[in-house]
Scaffold this active site. Structure first.
Site, short mmCIF file in Angstrom:
data_model
loop_
_atom_site.label_atom_id
_atom_site.label_comp_id
_atom_site.label_asym_id
_atom_site.label_seq_id
_atom_site.Cartn_x
_atom_site.Cartn_y
_atom_site.Cartn_z
N THR A 15 0.80 -1.23 0.00
CA THR A 15 0.00 0.00 0.00
C THR A 15 0.83 1.28 0.00
O THR A 15 1.94 1.31 0.55
CB THR A 15 -0.91 0.01 1.25
N LYS A 21 1.78 -3.60 7.37
CA LYS A 21 1.94 -3.82 5.93
C LYS A 21 3.42 -3.73 5.51
O LYS A 21 3.83 -4.31 4.51
CB LYS A 21 1.10 -2.80 5.15
N GLU A 34 0.28 3.59 1.85
CA GLU A 34 0.42 4.01 3.25
C GLU A 34 1.85 3.77 3.76
O GLU A 34 2.27 4.34 4.76
CB GLU A 34 -0.57 3.26 4.14
N TYR A 40 -1.53 0.03 10.95
CA TYR A 40 -1.83 -0.63 9.67
C TYR A 40 -0.60 -0.60 8.75
O TYR A 40 -0.17 -1.62 8.22
CB TYR A 40 -3.02 0.06 9.01
P1 NDP Z 1 -11.59 -4.49 2.15
O1 NDP Z 1 -11.54 -3.96 3.53
O2 NDP Z 1 -12.75 -4.14 1.27
O3 NDP Z 1 -11.51 -6.09 2.20
C1 NDP Z 1 -10.69 -6.76 3.09
C2 NDP Z 1 -10.96 -8.24 3.02
O4 NDP Z 1 -10.14 -8.90 3.98
C3 NDP Z 1 -12.41 -8.63 3.35
O5 NDP Z 1 -12.78 -9.72 2.55
C4 NDP Z 1 -12.30 -9.06 4.81
O6 NDP Z 1 -13.31 -9.95 5.20
C5 NDP Z 1 -10.96 -9.77 4.76
N1 NDP Z 1 -10.35 -9.96 6.07
C6 NDP Z 1 -10.08 -9.03 7.02
N2 NDP Z 1 -9.47 -9.60 8.09
C7 NDP Z 1 -9.37 -10.92 7.80
C8 NDP Z 1 -8.87 -12.03 8.51
N3 NDP Z 1 -8.35 -11.92 9.72
N4 NDP Z 1 -8.92 -13.24 7.92
C9 NDP Z 1 -9.47 -13.39 6.69
N5 NDP Z 1 -9.99 -12.38 5.97
C10 NDP Z 1 -9.93 -11.16 6.53
O7 NDP Z 1 -10.23 -4.09 1.46
P2 NDP Z 1 -9.91 -3.77 -0.09
O8 NDP Z 1 -10.58 -4.76 -0.93
O9 NDP Z 1 -10.12 -2.33 -0.33
O10 NDP Z 1 -8.33 -3.99 -0.13
C11 NDP Z 1 -7.77 -5.25 -0.42
C12 NDP Z 1 -6.35 -5.30 0.12
O11 NDP Z 1 -5.57 -4.29 -0.49
C13 NDP Z 1 -6.21 -5.06 1.62
O12 NDP Z 1 -5.15 -5.85 2.06
C14 NDP Z 1 -5.85 -3.59 1.73
O13 NDP Z 1 -5.13 -3.36 2.91
C15 NDP Z 1 -5.00 -3.43 0.50
N6 NDP Z 1 -4.99 -2.11 -0.11
C16 NDP Z 1 -6.16 -1.49 -0.43
C17 NDP Z 1 -6.15 -0.28 -1.08
C18 NDP Z 1 -7.42 0.43 -1.43
O14 NDP Z 1 -7.34 1.64 -1.70
N7 NDP Z 1 -8.55 -0.24 -1.48
C19 NDP Z 1 -4.88 0.36 -1.45
C20 NDP Z 1 -3.71 -0.40 -1.10
C21 NDP Z 1 -3.78 -1.59 -0.46
P3 NDP Z 1 -14.75 -9.43 5.71
O15 NDP Z 1 -15.52 -9.15 4.46
O16 NDP Z 1 -15.24 -10.60 6.48
O17 NDP Z 1 -14.52 -8.20 6.54
P1 GDR Z 2 -6.79 5.74 3.69
O1 GDR Z 2 -8.33 5.88 3.28
O2 GDR Z 2 -6.57 6.03 5.11
O3 GDR Z 2 -6.02 6.55 2.69
O4 GDR Z 2 -6.55 4.19 3.48
P2 GDR Z 2 -9.55 6.64 3.96
O5 GDR Z 2 -10.56 6.76 2.89
O6 GDR Z 2 -9.95 6.01 5.23
O7 GDR Z 2 -8.93 8.08 4.31
C1 GDR Z 2 -8.44 8.94 3.29
C2 GDR Z 2 -8.16 10.31 3.89
O8 GDR Z 2 -9.40 10.94 4.22
C3 GDR Z 2 -9.29 11.53 5.50
N1 GDR Z 2 -10.61 11.65 6.11
C4 GDR Z 2 -11.41 10.65 6.47
N2 GDR Z 2 -11.26 9.31 6.35
C5 GDR Z 2 -12.28 8.51 6.79
N3 GDR Z 2 -12.19 7.18 6.65
N4 GDR Z 2 -13.40 9.03 7.38
C6 GDR Z 2 -13.58 10.37 7.52
O9 GDR Z 2 -14.60 10.81 8.06
C7 GDR Z 2 -12.55 11.22 7.04
N5 GDR Z 2 -12.39 12.55 7.00
C8 GDR Z 2 -11.22 12.82 6.44
C9 GDR Z 2 -8.35 10.60 6.27
O10 GDR Z 2 -7.83 11.26 7.41
C10 GDR Z 2 -7.33 10.28 5.19
O11 GDR Z 2 -6.36 11.26 5.15
C11 GDR Z 2 -7.06 3.50 2.35
C12 GDR Z 2 -7.34 2.05 2.76
O12 GDR Z 2 -8.00 1.42 1.71
C13 GDR Z 2 -6.06 1.33 3.06
O13 GDR Z 2 -6.34 -0.05 3.26
C14 GDR Z 2 -5.11 1.47 1.86
O14 GDR Z 2 -3.89 0.84 2.14
C15 GDR Z 2 -4.88 2.95 1.55
O15 GDR Z 2 -6.14 3.55 1.29
C16 GDR Z 2 -4.01 3.14 0.33
#
Ligand code: NDP
Ligand code: GDR
Length: 371
Positions: free
Chosen positions: A133, A161, A135, A157
């Site tokens: 990520t 990662k 992050e 987190y």
């Molecule tokens: P989501 O939060 O939508 O999905 C996470 C998935 O992981 C869900 O299926 C969840 O299950 C499962 N999960 C969580 N904890 C466990 C566990 N202990 N054992 C088994 N399964 C588990 O995430 P995204 O699809 O957005 O992201 C996918 C991956 O990519 C993640 O690893 C995230 O950290 C990473 N990532 C995401 C980014 C983004 O912008 N979306 C950017 C960069 C990295 P359940 O449905 O039961 O909660």
């Molecule tokens: P992020 O996503 O932390 O970048 O992680 P998120 O959408 O939670 O936050 C993005 C930015 O928005 C600001 N923010 C808020 N965020 C949330 N969730 N709720 C609020 O009310 C709010 N107001 C402002 C946050 O402070 C932050 O700066 C996501 C996840 O998908 C991670 O798993 C992944 O690794 C990274 O993106 C890349």
């Protein structure tokens, strides 16, 4: 012979898109799903196949990233050609509340997958994608961020990662495994989790437009993110595992936008112009113009306030990625611009909220156990 993929986190945003993508390519897809007291398969219900039918190509298995024996047994049974490790406690702010669990699931979880493959002697068969990520970059060291930018994680987190990132590199180097990190910047979609900022915004805008809700609350409006569409990004996950060599890759759009502008653009999508007044926790947004006769929003109405509870103990201020390596070597392109992403999310959330409104008006939304 179909290729076999194992996807952890299959019920999540990326797991759902990737499953559909791989099934369309003719893969057999196995997904890891946690046991929960309710169905949590909404995002993949359209892919579900009754296990009693012949020629099944989509399978779900119970399991958890914190349970090594479960993961070893499944990988042994499935014998995957490709593993996509997407499972994680993926919410940055929640990771401050649950640092130990996050370390276990997101950090050690990745190690459990890598080590299962090694233990089972699958090093030369099974390719592994690790969901890394942006992050990892955390506190800004340089912009735009690329594969060579130093890491400075700013949350439990991101620290978890980072462990997973280096374990992936180490297993690749130590055991000659095809293990890769995709360093993906934020990617969103209509099926994004409701508590991430983009989806929180598009849901709230849709509810406000339909009169279901008055206003909503956000934290830091100044944070800037490089937002892409999840559909573009899962395509990249697959490409990373088809490359000639195992490497680490940055995937990003190369454009960054403040949270405040995401709010403006989402309202603009339904014909509403906002005016922001005040600063810091006193900042608020008001309806300035409403150009859409469908939505009767009163001029001057306050629709957004800042609430300090959504601020993080340590914030990541600015993310903007340089994906030149992936573009040049893997031919990756992102098809969705931010405007297209917001349109897609707004259209979907308006429909969803219209459904909610319909149920409410029909009196189908209330639940009282003791009535
Ligand atoms: P989501 O939060 O939508 O999905 C996470 C998935 O992981 C869900 O299926 C969840 O299950 C499962 N999960 C969580 N904890 C466990 C566990 N202990 N054992 C088994 N399964 C588990 O995430 P995204 O699809 O957005 O992201 C996918 C991956 O990519 C993640 O690893 C995230 O950290 C990473 N990532 C995401 C980014 C983004 O912008 N979306 C950017 C960069 C990295 P359940 O449905 O039961 O909660
Ligand atoms: P992020 O996503 O932390 O970048 O992680 P998120 O959408 O939670 O936050 C993005 C930015 O928005 C600001 N923010 C808020 N965020 C949330 N969730 N709720 C609020 O009310 C709010 N107001 C402002 C946050 O402070 C932050 O700066 C996501 C996840 O998908 C991670 O798993 C992944 O690794 C990274 O993106 C890349």
């Amino acid at each position: 012979m179909s290729k076999v993929a194992f996807i952890t986190g299959v019920t999540g945003q990326d797991g759902a898109y990737l499953s559909e993508y791989l099934l369309k390519k003719g893969y057999k897809v196995h997904g890891l799903k946690r046991r929960s007291s309710l169905f949590n398969t909404d995002r993949i219900d359209h892919l579900y196949q009754d296990p009693h039918v012949e020629h099944q190509n989509f399978y779900l298995h119970y399991g958890d990233m914190t349970d090594s024996t479960n993961l070893i047994r499944l990988i042994k049974e499935i014998q995957p050609d490709e593993i996509y490790n997407l499972a994680a406690m993926s919410h940055v702010q929640v990771s401050f509340e649950m640092p130990e669990y996050t370390g276990n699931a997101d950090g050690l979880g990745a190690l459990r997958i890598l080590d299962a493959v090694r233990l089972l002697g699958l090093e030369s068969k099974t390719r592994i994608y690790q969901a890394s990520t942006s992050e990892l970059y955390g506190k800004v060291q340089e912009v735009p961020q690329s594969e060579t930018t130093p890491f400075y994680p700013r949350s439990p987190y991101a620290v978890a990662k980072m462990y997973a990132y280096w374990m992936t590199v180490n297993y690749r180097e130590a055991y000659n495994m095809f293990a890769c990190n995709g360093i993906l910047f934020n990617h969103e979609s209509p099926i994004r989790g409701e508590t991430f900022v983009t989806r929180k915004i598009t849901r709230a805008v849709a509810r406000i437009a339909l009169g279901i809700q008055d206003k909503f609350y956000l934290g830091n409006l100044d944070a800037q993110r490089d937002w892409g569409h999840a559909k573009d990004y899962v395509r990249m996950m697959w490409l990373i595992l088809q490359a000639d060599q195992a490497e680490d890759w940055v995937i990003a759009t190369g454009k960054t936008t403040p949270v405040r502008d995401f709010v403006k653009m989402s309202f603009a999508e339904i014909g509403v112009e906002l005016e922001f007044k005040g600063q810091g926790v006193d900042e608020k947004a008001y309806v300035h113009k409403c150009n859409n006769p469908e939505y009767q929003l009163e001029l001057g109405k306050c629709v957004l306030e800042v609430d300090s509870r959504y601020f993080r103990p340590t914030e990541v201020d600015l993310l903007i990625g340089d994906a030149s390596k992936a573009k040049n070597k893997l031919g990756w392109e992102c098809r969705y611009q931010l405007q297209d992403l917001i349109k897609d999310m707004m259209q979907s959330d308006i429909k969803l909220m219209q459904k909610e409104q319909f149920l409410k008006e029909g009196g189908y939304d209330t639940l009282n156990y003791f009535e």
